[in-house]
Write an enzyme that holds these catalytic residues in place. Sequence first.
Site, PDB file in Angstrom:
ATOM      1  N   CYS A   1       0.794  -1.230   0.000  1.00  7.84           N
ATOM      2  CA  CYS A   1       0.000   0.000   0.000  1.00  7.84           C
ATOM      3  C   CYS A   1       0.832   1.289   0.000  1.00  7.84           C
ATOM      4  CB  CYS A   1      -1.020  -0.011   1.141  1.00  7.84           C
ATOM      5  SG  CYS A   1      -0.501  -0.795   2.663  1.00  7.84           S
TER       6      CYS A   1
ATOM      7  N   ARG B   1       8.340 -10.440   5.086  1.00  5.88           N
ATOM      8  CA  ARG B   1       8.070 -10.090   6.484  1.00  5.88           C
ATOM      9  C   ARG B   1       8.922 -10.975   7.384  1.00  5.88           C
ATOM     10  NH1 ARG B   1       1.392  -9.426   6.434  1.00  5.88           N
ATOM     11  NH2 ARG B   1       1.362  -7.851   4.778  1.00  5.88           N
TER      12      ARG B   1
ATOM     13  N   GLN C   1       1.126 -11.488  -2.662  1.00  9.24           N
ATOM     14  CA  GLN C   1      -0.257 -11.214  -2.271  1.00  9.24           C
ATOM     15  C   GLN C   1      -1.041 -10.682  -3.461  1.00  9.24           C
ATOM     16  OE1 GLN C   1      -0.857  -8.208   0.886  1.00  9.24           O
ATOM     17  NE2 GLN C   1      -1.989  -9.789   1.947  1.00  9.24           N
TER      18      GLN C   1
ATOM     19  N   ASP D   1      -2.858  -8.282  -4.199  1.00  4.95           N
ATOM     20  CA  ASP D   1      -3.186  -6.999  -3.599  1.00  4.95           C
ATOM     21  C   ASP D   1      -3.810  -6.049  -4.614  1.00  4.95           C
ATOM     22  OD1 ASP D   1      -3.218  -5.722  -1.218  1.00  4.95           O
ATOM     23  OD2 ASP D   1      -1.056  -5.461  -1.050  1.00  4.95           O
TER      24      ASP D   1
ATOM     25  N   HIS E   1      -5.386  -1.694  -4.659  1.00  2.04           N
ATOM     26  CA  HIS E   1      -5.745  -0.469  -3.949  1.00  2.04           C
ATOM     27  C   HIS E   1      -6.523   0.432  -4.893  1.00  2.04           C
ATOM     28  CE1 HIS E   1      -2.307  -2.032  -1.624  1.00  2.04           C
ATOM     29  NE2 HIS E   1      -3.047  -1.631  -0.614  1.00  2.04           N
TER      30      HIS E   1
ATOM     31  N   LYS F   1     -12.032  -2.718   8.671  1.00  2.00           N
ATOM     32  CA  LYS F   1     -11.979  -3.671   7.566  1.00  2.00           C
ATOM     33  C   LYS F   1     -13.104  -4.687   7.656  1.00  2.00           C
ATOM     34  CE  LYS F   1      -8.647  -6.544  10.092  1.00  2.00           C
ATOM     35  NZ  LYS F   1      -7.474  -7.421   9.983  1.00  2.00           N
TER      36      LYS F   1
ATOM     37  N   HIS G   1      -8.194  -0.641   0.472  1.00  3.92           N
ATOM     38  CA  HIS G   1      -7.242  -1.741   0.361  1.00  3.92           C
ATOM     39  C   HIS G   1      -8.044  -3.026   0.157  1.00  3.92           C
ATOM     40  CE1 HIS G   1      -4.041   0.626   2.694  1.00  3.92           C
ATOM     41  NE2 HIS G   1      -5.159   1.324   2.890  1.00  3.92           N
TER      42      HIS G   1
END
Length: 642
Positions: free
Chosen positions: A337, A366, A384, A386, A388, A467, A513
């Site tokens: 993000c 991570r 991921q 992902d 946005h 979320k 997100h």
Amino acid sequence: MHVTLPDATELQLDDGATGADAAAAIGAGLARAALAVKVDGRVRDLAAPLPDSAGLEVVTARSPEALELIRHDAAHVLATAVLELYPGVRISIGPPIQDGFYYDFEFPPGVTISEADFPRIEAKMAEHIKAAEPFVREDVPVGQALERFVRADQPYKVELIEDLIRNEGVETVSLYTNGPFTDLCRGPHAPTTKTIKAYKLQSVAGAYWRGDANRTMLTRVYGTAFLSKEDLETHLERLEQARARDHRKLGRELGLFEFSEVSPGMAFWLPRGTFLWNELVALTRHMNAERGYTEVKTPQLYDSQLWKTSGHWDKYRENMFITEAEDRQMALKPMNCPGHCHLYSMHPHSYRDLPIRFSEPGLLHRYEPSGTLHGLLRVRHFVQDDAHIFCRDDQIFDEVIGCIEQAFATYAIFGFDVKLELSTRPDERVGSDELWDRAEGILRDALESRELGFDVNEGDGAFYGPKIDFHLTDSLGRSWQLGTVQMDFNFPERFGLEYQGADNAAHRPAMIHRAILGSFERFIGLLIEHYAGEFPVWLAPVQGIVLPISDRHAEAAAATRDALHALGVRAEVDDRSESIGRRIRDAELQKIPYMLVVGDREIEEGSVAVRRHGEGDLGSELIEAFARRVTDERPIGYTGQR
């Protein structure tokens, strides 16, 4: 005094009455069944005095809270048994957990235990359970408690009490005694040890004291407990099924991936596993393209200032891989993000450009402690799915709905049941309460507008926004949290994101997100266990294995494979000199959906003798007909990797 029961009736009691008194006043049967009480929603001991005017509910074996209660009891009984069997052992903590309980021990030098010791420990536990030892609570001054545990040479309990004094300013602590054992414990507990009807110790693991690798490595003993032997047997059977489906075991057997200490927590994908991974990426790209997403690719390494702007440097730094380059502090990205925010900021945008939907199958790193790594389910390096979305205020609602609908459409392909959870503002967060009120209201309105049932998880939102989480139930009844839709007004503010409105003034976009599969690694681990390695035909790395009956049919088998490839079927040939029965058996073990036998008749007809994994013979089909059978099993509208 009086209390109010769940049906809103009031129950009159004598001053100082306990939960046990209340249960007895309602009825003798309830008094016998009572394990604890809920007072204004909080579970408490039956022996605890009740406050006046409280809401009261009696906890029995049928209550949702019962299992956690007796598993906590079982943890204390485990510690009782271990202290008796191994003099000199030091005890730390023993909480109930989702499927059972554990207790952490420091054994004397030279003493170790393994699963071979479990029958002996369980036998000692049985003695204390049969004795129906009451759980007796004492609230004692902290000085008295410290003296007691110092005298007993229990330094972990001493440290816990000292932390309570320092951090919470407590003057008293609660101790629970059952039989010869006394523990520092907040409670609650059932009335006696006899409530534990069925239990089993399950495994031994190492665990650092307080999760700190610089502290003592303790021995963690895991177990489970139930209110009936039947429930325990059902649970153990499900665990046996889970072991057979373990993605780490099946991943090796099916030739999907490997792990190596050369790169801990990071998978090495083999060809079949790489196909599986790429097929899922292709599916998400297909579904994103249908919904107007633009795929981008952002860097792996960023100056630390980016993470300070986003707030991750303060909130997430300990989970980041940090390095230096030319005297600049840099960090590998653990999420996409901030990079997407920076990318948005690199060009001016008009209100006509919005919504802008960035998607990225982004590689992330991570730092997870080595003790927490678990196959594909907990890794240090992952990708991921992902996305946005940057949009105007008048577009937010439709964009949130679009994310929810895409998530349901994706999960339907795999046959998952889905439950929703709305997670609200945490204590540690950024942004004003006004922005949080607005963000939470948008997500709630979106769910309610589609009449979607959901639970509320208070305080579990991200530090920048609330979320919606998607929880999937697999074939063994286990719940997995995968997708998420997060409403964020804070990142656009922190990054100074703008667009030019119809009024020619600068406006702040909103940000959403969105991830649906989550990490591809974790999702593949879930799929392996959900399907027990028997993937749907459209997803299977090898859809059909061609088996020539004898060596003289090998050339025709290769031609059949090539014809299937041309028709969009992933096929291989097994022309080893093993018997046809052995090769069929091996294909079954590899969980290949179709076995295609080729002999004289099939060569003459241009057909294959089709055998379905787990079902047996389906008869002969022309090659073209079989190819249609396979391609018809794809998700509607999806043609696979290109």
